[in-house]
Design an enzyme around this catalytic site. Structure first.
Site, PDB file in Angstrom:
ATOM      1  N   GLY A  12       0.857  -1.199   0.000  1.00 47.86           N
ATOM      2  CA  GLY A  12       0.000   0.000   0.000  1.00 47.86           C
ATOM      3  C   GLY A  12       0.885   1.238   0.000  1.00 47.86           C
ATOM      4  N   PHE A  13       0.352   2.338   0.535  1.00 51.74           N
ATOM      5  CA  PHE A  13       1.094   3.607   0.498  1.00 51.74           C
ATOM      6  C   PHE A  13       2.422   3.507   1.253  1.00 51.74           C
ATOM      7  CE2 PHE A  13      -3.174   5.243  -0.403  1.00 51.74           C
ATOM      8  CZ  PHE A  13      -2.882   5.990  -1.526  1.00 51.74           C
ATOM      9  N   VAL A  78       0.701 -12.854   4.778  1.00 57.05           N
ATOM     10  CA  VAL A  78       1.552 -13.057   5.954  1.00 57.05           C
ATOM     11  C   VAL A  78       0.640 -13.386   7.136  1.00 57.05           C
ATOM     12  CG1 VAL A  78       3.122 -11.884   7.558  1.00 57.05           C
ATOM     13  CG2 VAL A  78       3.410 -11.635   5.093  1.00 57.05           C
ATOM     14  N   GLU A 174     -18.044  11.574   1.133  1.00 57.61           N
ATOM     15  CA  GLU A 174     -17.687  11.511  -0.291  1.00 57.61           C
ATOM     16  C   GLU A 174     -18.612  10.564  -1.045  1.00 57.61           C
ATOM     17  OE1 GLU A 174     -13.102  12.940  -0.346  1.00 57.61           O
ATOM     18  OE2 GLU A 174     -13.372  10.787  -0.233  1.00 57.61           O
ATOM     19  N   ALA A 318      -3.076   8.671   4.115  1.00 57.39           N
ATOM     20  CA  ALA A 318      -2.060   8.229   3.156  1.00 57.39           C
ATOM     21  C   ALA A 318      -0.730   8.963   3.355  1.00 57.39           C
ATOM     22  CB  ALA A 318      -2.587   8.452   1.742  1.00 57.39           C
TER      23      ALA A 318
HETATM   24  C1  LIG Z   1     -12.403   4.269   1.512  1.00 55.37           C
HETATM   25  C2  LIG Z   1     -11.157   4.958   2.008  1.00 55.37           C
HETATM   26  C3  LIG Z   1     -10.960   6.310   1.713  1.00 55.37           C
HETATM   27  C4  LIG Z   1      -9.827   6.969   2.165  1.00 55.37           C
HETATM   28  N1  LIG Z   1      -9.635   8.280   1.836  1.00 55.37           N
HETATM   29  C5  LIG Z   1      -8.493   8.896   2.179  1.00 55.37           C
HETATM   30  C6  LIG Z   1      -8.236  10.246   1.767  1.00 55.37           C
HETATM   31  O1  LIG Z   1      -9.055  10.863   1.096  1.00 55.37           O
HETATM   32  N2  LIG Z   1      -7.047  10.805   2.130  1.00 55.37           N
HETATM   33  C7  LIG Z   1      -6.111  10.119   2.859  1.00 55.37           C
HETATM   34  O2  LIG Z   1      -5.036  10.643   3.133  1.00 55.37           O
HETATM   35  N3  LIG Z   1      -6.343   8.865   3.290  1.00 55.37           N
HETATM   36  C8  LIG Z   1      -7.498   8.236   2.958  1.00 55.37           C
HETATM   37  N4  LIG Z   1      -7.716   6.954   3.370  1.00 55.37           N
HETATM   38  C9  LIG Z   1      -6.761   6.303   4.276  1.00 55.37           C
HETATM   39  C10 LIG Z   1      -5.528   5.836   3.515  1.00 55.37           C
HETATM   40  O3  LIG Z   1      -5.912   5.100   2.367  1.00 55.37           O
HETATM   41  C11 LIG Z   1      -4.711   4.983   4.471  1.00 55.37           C
HETATM   42  O4  LIG Z   1      -4.327   5.781   5.554  1.00 55.37           O
HETATM   43  C12 LIG Z   1      -3.471   4.424   3.768  1.00 55.37           C
HETATM   44  O5  LIG Z   1      -3.839   3.549   2.737  1.00 55.37           O
HETATM   45  C13 LIG Z   1      -2.589   3.694   4.779  1.00 55.37           C
HETATM   46  O6  LIG Z   1      -1.479   3.165   4.110  1.00 55.37           O
HETATM   47  P1  LIG Z   1      -0.837   1.810   4.623  1.00 55.37           P
HETATM   48  O7  LIG Z   1       0.360   1.590   3.779  1.00 55.37           O
HETATM   49  O8  LIG Z   1      -0.691   1.849   6.093  1.00 55.37           O
HETATM   50  O9  LIG Z   1      -1.934   0.704   4.334  1.00 55.37           O
HETATM   51  P2  LIG Z   1      -2.637   0.309   2.974  1.00 55.37           P
HETATM   52  O10 LIG Z   1      -2.478   1.360   1.947  1.00 55.37           O
HETATM   53  O11 LIG Z   1      -4.009  -0.106   3.364  1.00 55.37           O
HETATM   54  O12 LIG Z   1      -1.825  -0.953   2.494  1.00 55.37           O
HETATM   55  C14 LIG Z   1      -1.804  -2.153   3.210  1.00 55.37           C
HETATM   56  C15 LIG Z   1      -1.392  -3.242   2.252  1.00 55.37           C
HETATM   57  O13 LIG Z   1      -1.080  -4.390   3.011  1.00 55.37           O
HETATM   58  C16 LIG Z   1      -1.630  -5.528   2.400  1.00 55.37           C
HETATM   59  N5  LIG Z   1      -1.833  -6.505   3.468  1.00 55.37           N
HETATM   60  C17 LIG Z   1      -2.601  -6.366   4.567  1.00 55.37           C
HETATM   61  N6  LIG Z   1      -2.506  -7.445   5.352  1.00 55.37           N
HETATM   62  C18 LIG Z   1      -1.661  -8.291   4.723  1.00 55.37           C
HETATM   63  C19 LIG Z   1      -1.155  -9.584   5.040  1.00 55.37           C
HETATM   64  N7  LIG Z   1      -1.495 -10.220   6.167  1.00 55.37           N
HETATM   65  N8  LIG Z   1      -0.318 -10.173   4.173  1.00 55.37           N
HETATM   66  C20 LIG Z   1       0.050  -9.547   3.024  1.00 55.37           C
HETATM   67  N9  LIG Z   1      -0.400  -8.332   2.682  1.00 55.37           N
HETATM   68  C21 LIG Z   1      -1.227  -7.694   3.525  1.00 55.37           C
HETATM   69  C22 LIG Z   1      -2.908  -5.018   1.752  1.00 55.37           C
HETATM   70  O14 LIG Z   1      -3.315  -5.857   0.684  1.00 55.37           O
HETATM   71  C23 LIG Z   1      -2.501  -3.637   1.297  1.00 55.37           C
HETATM   72  O15 LIG Z   1      -1.990  -3.643  -0.026  1.00 55.37           O
HETATM   73  C24 LIG Z   1      -8.859   6.259   2.933  1.00 55.37           C
HETATM   74  C25 LIG Z   1      -9.060   4.919   3.228  1.00 55.37           C
HETATM   75  C26 LIG Z   1     -10.205   4.269   2.774  1.00 55.37           C
HETATM   76  C27 LIG Z   1     -10.405   2.814   3.083  1.00 55.37           C
END
Ligand SMILES: Cc1cc2nc3c(=O)[nH]c(=O)nc-3n(C[C@H](O)[C@H](O)[C@H](O)COP(=O)(O)OP(=O)(O)OC[C@H]3O[C@@H](n4cnc5c(N)ncnc54)[C@H](O)[C@@H]3O)c2cc1C
Length: 435
Positions: A12-13, A78, A174, A318
């Site tokens: 993810g991000f 994982v 939204e 994000a």
């Molecule tokens: C509907 C929605 C709208 C949003 N709107 C906004 C916005 O407008 N602005 C903003 O800043 N933020 C927004 N967010 C929040 C933002 O998307 C998150 O804060 C951000 O994605 C967090 O990044 P991350 O890398 O922690 O997790 P994520 O981007 O969620 O990435 C996690 C990754 O880990 C993988 N994963 C999870 N568990 C496992 C596992 N056990 N094994 C292997 N892979 C795994 C998943 O498949 C995913 O690809 C929104 C979130 C949602 C759900």
């Protein structure tokens, strides 16, 4: 000497930013994700409301990293971490709990939705967290219009065309705005028995205002805009009940066949895998360099980490995940090289935005607070900028212009192999009977 192995869990991000920050590191990097794509979650609601197609907000991770030769991408789930043996367990379609050893580990596994202990609601009110959820929600919304058009009894149209969104944070607001635009413009003239514009959209939240993270003034502007779009905003009461027939709010039943959960989030189980201190929500408490206490080789970032800055926890957005990912990548790189380590992590807040229908957004960045068309232009620019690839940016940009000018949306397909459960069951029965 063998190169150190860095495992990054989550594309993810946060995970992607960490991986990219390590592109020049003399290391073997393994990025593991349960899906094969990086997803731009902030635009998920646009897939759910037919504004964009799934492939416009997701891109294969191995495609993004195709030029990064020190990185292997693995699709797998994982399931645990052995921090003493320095290994993780991974399952895929063929194998269960395969151990993979690491020298450094970055956990960036994000969050999922929380039903605040009422998990029984999930069956009736699906949430929005990944592409499968968004497509399922899109199917559900579009199917409601199909059912209503097929229904000869106009008394049933009202229930079929009532859409309830539970949670008035950014996602709920939204979604509600986009749904209002869908029914008023895109679906216009497509039906004969029903008028899509008569659909009832209800946004419910127990908080006293929408968009709680924004200033009172902006939250009022967003509410006003929603009401102008015809959305019914019900604040101050949560839902007491959700079932097949709709919801109960403050003792009143609202009949609906389409309830969507846009409320709370719960972190991934990384805290349980590591068996370390978490905050009340279950996010792993990390040190000022984002590592886990007593384990300088393990980092937790993004939505699954709890990091306090100036005595306040950072939000699950994000930008936090991206900045933490870049930091963790740079820190690991400097350790491998034996170079000076960066100063403790500090988040730079670039502001928060939410879009409410076509051509209107609210924006808050430090002392700047604005709402309206200019805020929407900034929102559009920022979202385009952070999409994963140039091709996605171009595709979404053109699509938005087309939709803005014509009001049309191209992604209105109901893609559902079980569109008619009753028919499928009857066919299954017939097949069993014949056997
Ligand atoms: C509907 C929605 C709208 C949003 N709107 C906004 C916005 O407008 N602005 C903003 O800043 N933020 C927004 N967010 C929040 C933002 O998307 C998150 O804060 C951000 O994605 C967090 O990044 P991350 O890398 O922690 O997790 P994520 O981007 O969620 O990435 C996690 C990754 O880990 C993988 N994963 C999870 N568990 C496992 C596992 N056990 N094994 C292997 N892979 C795994 C998943 O498949 C995913 O690809 C929104 C979130 C949602 C759900």
């Amino acid at each position: 000497m063998a190169q150190p192995r860095i495992i990054i869990v989550g594309g993810g991000f946060g995970g992607l930013a960490a991986t990219k920050a390590l592109r020049k590191a003399p290391a073997e990097i393994i990025l593991i994700d349960r899906t094969n794509h990086h997803l731009f979650q902030p635009l998920l609601y646009q897939v759910a409301t037919s504004a964009l197609a799934p492939a416009q907000i997701g891109f294969p991770i191995r495609g993004i990293l195709r030029k990064q030769k020190n990185t292997i991408v693995i699709m797998g789930e994982v399931t645990g971490v052995d921090k003493h043996q320095k290994s993780i367990s991974v399952s895929d379609a063929d194998r269960r709990n395969m151990p993979i050893a690491y020298d450094y580990l970055v956990l960036a596994t994000g969050a999922t939705h929380s039903y605040f202990g009422r998990n029984e609601f999930e069956k009736f009110a699906p949430g929005l967290k990944n592409l499968a959820d968004a497509v399922a929600t899109r199917n559900k919304i579009l199917q409601a219009f199909e059912l209503a058009e097929a229904e000869e009894d106009p008394r049933r149209h009202r229930d079929l065309l009532t859409f309830i969104l539970v949670g008035a944070g950014p996602t709920g607001v939204e979604m509600a705005g986009a749904l209002a635009v869908l029914v008023k413009t895109t679906l216009k003239s497509n039906f004969r028995r029903i008028n899509p514009a008569s659909a009832r959209i209800v946004l419910v939240d127990m908080a006293s205002r929408v968009l709680a993270p924004f200033s009172e003034h902006l939250s009022q502007a967003a509410k006003q805009r929603l009401e102008n779009l015809g959305v019914e905003v019900r604040l101050g009461h949560g839902v007491d009940q959700i079932d097949d027939d709709g919801v109960v709010v403050a003792g009143e039943r609202i009949a609906s066949k389409t309830v969507i959960w846009t409320a709370g989030v719960a972190p991934s189980p990384a805290g349980k895998w590591l068996n370390v201190e978490t905050d009340r929500a279950g996010r792993v408490r990390v040190q000022e360099d984002l590592s886990v206490s007593k384990h300088p080789e393990i980092f937790v970032i993004g939505d699954t980490a709890a990091f306090e800055q100036d005595a306040k926890p950072l939000p699950g957005v994000a930008q936090v995940a991206i900045q933490q990912g870049r930091y963790a990548g740079r820190l690991i790189h400097s350790r491998i090289k034996g170079a000076k380590q960066p100063a403790p992590f500090r988040y730079f807040d670039m502001g928060t935005m939410a879009v409410v229908g076509r051509g209107f957004a609210v924006l808050q960045s430090g002392k700047i607070k604005m709402s309206g068309f200019v805020a929407w232009l900034i929102w559009a620019f920022v979202h385009l900028h952070f999409l994963a690839t140039r091709s996605l940016r171009l595709s979404v940009f053109l699509h938005w212009i087309w939709a803005y000018v014509t009001g049309q949306r191209g992604s209105r397909l109901i893609v559902n192999h079980h569109a008619f459960p009753a028919v499928s069951e009857a066919v299954d029965e017939a097949v069993k009977g014949a056997a």
